[in-house]
Scaffold this motif. Sequence first.
Motif, PDB file in Angstrom:
ATOM      1  N   GLU A 137     -17.097 -51.487  85.560  1.00 50.63           N
ATOM      2  CA  GLU A 137     -15.872 -52.188  85.479  1.00 50.63           C
ATOM      3  C   GLU A 137     -14.853 -51.206  85.112  1.00 50.63           C
ATOM      4  O   GLU A 137     -13.875 -51.007  85.969  1.00 50.63           O
ATOM      5  CB  GLU A 137     -15.944 -53.265  84.768  1.00 50.63           C
ATOM      6  N   ARG A 138     -15.060 -50.306  83.906  1.00 54.41           N
ATOM      7  CA  ARG A 138     -14.055 -49.655  83.484  1.00 54.41           C
ATOM      8  C   ARG A 138     -13.832 -48.397  84.277  1.00 54.41           C
ATOM      9  O   ARG A 138     -12.827 -48.070  84.512  1.00 54.41           O
ATOM     10  CB  ARG A 138     -14.348 -49.135  81.995  1.00 54.41           C
ATOM     11  N   GLU A 139     -14.990 -47.939  85.023  1.00 54.09           N
ATOM     12  CA  GLU A 139     -14.446 -46.622  85.792  1.00 54.09           C
ATOM     13  C   GLU A 139     -13.941 -47.018  86.896  1.00 54.09           C
ATOM     14  O   GLU A 139     -13.312 -46.315  87.571  1.00 54.09           O
ATOM     15  CB  GLU A 139     -16.281 -46.122  86.169  1.00 54.09           C
ATOM     16  N   VAL A 140     -14.099 -48.276  87.641  1.00 56.53           N
ATOM     17  CA  VAL A 140     -13.629 -48.784  88.861  1.00 56.53           C
ATOM     18  C   VAL A 140     -12.093 -48.755  88.772  1.00 56.53           C
ATOM     19  O   VAL A 140     -11.236 -48.523  89.332  1.00 56.53           O
ATOM     20  CB  VAL A 140     -14.427 -49.961  89.459  1.00 56.53           C
ATOM     21  N   HIS A 141     -11.841 -49.567  87.622  1.00 57.05           N
ATOM     22  CA  HIS A 141     -10.437 -49.775  87.331  1.00 57.05           C
ATOM     23  C   HIS A 141      -9.691 -48.263  87.022  1.00 57.05           C
ATOM     24  O   HIS A 141      -8.583 -48.001  87.365  1.00 57.05           O
ATOM     25  CB  HIS A 141     -10.198 -50.634  85.709  1.00 57.05           C
ATOM     26  N   GLU A 142     -10.241 -47.242  86.451  1.00 57.35           N
ATOM     27  CA  GLU A 142      -9.662 -45.915  86.207  1.00 57.35           C
ATOM     28  C   GLU A 142      -9.651 -45.478  87.685  1.00 57.35           C
ATOM     29  O   GLU A 142      -8.775 -44.669  87.834  1.00 57.35           O
ATOM     30  CB  GLU A 142     -10.751 -45.073  85.438  1.00 57.35           C
ATOM     31  N   MET A 143     -10.440 -45.523  88.534  1.00 59.14           N
ATOM     32  CA  MET A 143     -10.436 -44.994  90.015  1.00 59.14           C
ATOM     33  C   MET A 143      -9.347 -45.689  90.509  1.00 59.14           C
ATOM     34  O   MET A 143      -8.580 -44.880  91.219  1.00 59.14           O
ATOM     35  CB  MET A 143     -11.657 -45.307  90.806  1.00 59.14           C
ATOM     36  N   LYS A 144      -9.095 -46.939  90.422  1.00 58.73           N
ATOM     37  CA  LYS A 144      -8.050 -47.537  91.191  1.00 58.73           C
ATOM     38  C   LYS A 144      -6.547 -47.143  90.468  1.00 58.73           C
ATOM     39  O   LYS A 144      -5.455 -46.954  91.208  1.00 58.73           O
ATOM     40  CB  LYS A 144      -8.027 -49.138  90.958  1.00 58.73           C
ATOM     41  N   ARG A 145      -6.758 -46.631  89.214  1.00 58.88           N
ATOM     42  CA  ARG A 145      -5.299 -46.285  88.889  1.00 58.88           C
ATOM     43  C   ARG A 145      -5.069 -44.731  89.230  1.00 58.88           C
ATOM     44  O   ARG A 145      -4.150 -44.039  88.590  1.00 58.88           O
ATOM     45  CB  ARG A 145      -5.299 -46.342  87.306  1.00 58.88           C
ATOM     46  N   GLY A 146      -6.220 -44.093  89.706  1.00 58.96           N
ATOM     47  CA  GLY A 146      -6.058 -42.792  90.350  1.00 58.96           C
ATOM     48  C   GLY A 146      -6.478 -41.678  89.160  1.00 58.96           C
ATOM     49  O   GLY A 146      -6.038 -40.672  89.132  1.00 58.96           O
ATOM     50  N   GLN A 147      -7.010 -42.157  88.074  1.00 55.74           N
ATOM     51  CA  GLN A 147      -7.241 -41.254  86.937  1.00 55.74           C
ATOM     52  C   GLN A 147      -8.758 -40.799  86.697  1.00 55.74           C
ATOM     53  O   GLN A 147      -9.125 -40.095  85.687  1.00 55.74           O
ATOM     54  CB  GLN A 147      -6.873 -41.932  85.583  1.00 55.74           C
ATOM     55  N   LEU A 148      -9.751 -41.411  87.719  1.00 55.32           N
ATOM     56  CA  LEU A 148     -11.059 -41.059  87.606  1.00 55.32           C
ATOM     57  C   LEU A 148     -11.305 -39.700  88.163  1.00 55.32           C
ATOM     58  O   LEU A 148     -10.892 -39.358  89.547  1.00 55.32           O
ATOM     59  CB  LEU A 148     -11.752 -42.078  88.109  1.00 55.32           C
ATOM     60  N   LYS A 149     -11.805 -38.791  87.674  1.00 54.15           N
ATOM     61  CA  LYS A 149     -12.403 -37.455  87.991  1.00 54.15           C
ATOM     62  C   LYS A 149     -13.668 -37.241  87.841  1.00 54.15           C
ATOM     63  O   LYS A 149     -14.541 -37.617  87.029  1.00 54.15           O
ATOM     64  CB  LYS A 149     -11.538 -36.419  87.150  1.00 54.15           C
ATOM     65  N   SER A 150     -13.736 -36.609  88.829  1.00 57.18           N
ATOM     66  CA  SER A 150     -15.522 -36.185  89.047  1.00 57.18           C
ATOM     67  C   SER A 150     -16.028 -34.978  88.323  1.00 57.18           C
ATOM     68  O   SER A 150     -15.339 -33.738  88.784  1.00 57.18           O
ATOM     69  CB  SER A 150     -15.920 -36.213  90.510  1.00 57.18           C
ATOM     70  N   GLY A 151     -17.118 -34.987  87.728  1.00 53.30           N
ATOM     71  CA  GLY A 151     -17.835 -33.733  87.097  1.00 53.30           C
ATOM     72  C   GLY A 151     -17.264 -32.329  87.002  1.00 53.30           C
ATOM     73  O   GLY A 151     -16.044 -32.427  86.476  1.00 53.30           O
ATOM     74  N   LYS A 152     -17.648 -31.404  87.270  1.00 52.65           N
ATOM     75  CA  LYS A 152     -17.327 -29.970  87.245  1.00 52.65           C
ATOM     76  C   LYS A 152     -16.071 -29.769  87.938  1.00 52.65           C
ATOM     77  O   LYS A 152     -15.087 -28.777  87.481  1.00 52.65           O
ATOM     78  CB  LYS A 152     -18.372 -28.920  87.297  1.00 52.65           C
ATOM     79  N   SER A 153     -15.966 -30.238  89.114  1.00 53.99           N
ATOM     80  CA  SER A 153     -14.764 -29.802  89.936  1.00 53.99           C
ATOM     81  C   SER A 153     -13.545 -30.403  89.377  1.00 53.99           C
ATOM     82  O   SER A 153     -12.502 -30.000  89.753  1.00 53.99           O
ATOM     83  CB  SER A 153     -14.889 -30.226  91.556  1.00 53.99           C
ATOM     84  N   GLY A 154     -13.476 -31.712  88.907  1.00 53.53           N
ATOM     85  CA  GLY A 154     -12.184 -32.240  88.399  1.00 53.53           C
ATOM     86  C   GLY A 154     -11.650 -32.957  89.591  1.00 53.53           C
ATOM     87  O   GLY A 154     -10.486 -33.437  89.434  1.00 53.53           O
ATOM     88  N   LYS A 155     -12.236 -33.127  90.619  1.00 46.32           N
ATOM     89  CA  LYS A 155     -11.609 -33.719  91.979  1.00 46.32           C
ATOM     90  C   LYS A 155     -11.405 -35.365  91.682  1.00 46.32           C
ATOM     91  O   LYS A 155     -12.319 -35.870  90.967  1.00 46.32           O
ATOM     92  CB  LYS A 155     -12.379 -33.491  93.382  1.00 46.32           C
ATOM     93  N   LYS A 156     -10.249 -35.818  92.112  1.00 44.08           N
ATOM     94  CA  LYS A 156     -10.193 -37.446  91.995  1.00 44.08           C
ATOM     95  C   LYS A 156     -11.010 -37.863  92.611  1.00 44.08           C
ATOM     96  O   LYS A 156     -11.622 -37.757  93.972  1.00 44.08           O
ATOM     97  CB  LYS A 156      -8.889 -37.652  92.652  1.00 44.08           C
ATOM     98  N   VAL A 157     -11.566 -39.148  92.126  1.00 46.81           N
ATOM     99  CA  VAL A 157     -12.521 -40.037  93.060  1.00 46.81           C
ATOM    100  C   VAL A 157     -11.959 -41.187  93.655  1.00 46.81           C
ATOM    101  O   VAL A 157     -11.080 -41.764  93.036  1.00 46.81           O
ATOM    102  CB  VAL A 157     -13.613 -40.646  91.746  1.00 46.81           C
ATOM    103  N   THR A 158     -12.054 -41.188  94.926  1.00 47.40           N
ATOM    104  CA  THR A 158     -11.690 -42.410  95.728  1.00 47.40           C
ATOM    105  C   THR A 158     -12.593 -43.259  96.401  1.00 47.40           C
ATOM    106  O   THR A 158     -12.049 -44.252  96.966  1.00 47.40           O
ATOM    107  CB  THR A 158     -10.804 -41.814  96.785  1.00 47.40           C
ATOM    108  N   ASN A 159     -13.868 -42.977  96.083  1.00 46.30           N
ATOM    109  CA  ASN A 159     -14.898 -43.821  96.785  1.00 46.30           C
ATOM    110  C   ASN A 159     -15.412 -44.893  95.456  1.00 46.30           C
ATOM    111  O   ASN A 159     -15.718 -44.484  94.493  1.00 46.30           O
ATOM    112  CB  ASN A 159     -15.832 -43.051  97.151  1.00 46.30           C
TER     113      ASN A 159
END
Length: 66
Positions: free
Chosen positions: A20-42
């Motif tokens: 739930e916390r990770e999905v909330h961060e994704m919706k706010r646009g603050q969740l980044k993925s692994g080494k690349s640091g790209k924004k998660v949108t899925n």
Amino acid sequence: MPKSKPGGRKYPKKAGEMVEREVHEMKRGQLKSGKSGKKVTNPKQAIAIGLSEARRKGAKVPSKKK
């Protein structure tokens, strides 16, 4: 034996909170993925990140599907 209701809990409580916390961060646009640091949108990717963090912290989570 009673059947479970649709919409019931899919993961244990602690893992569900992490997801739930990770999905909330994704919706706010603050969740980044692994080494690349790209924004998660899925949303599915956000759930996977939450579950892997829960596994790392020792929460009871079903193993990865192969």
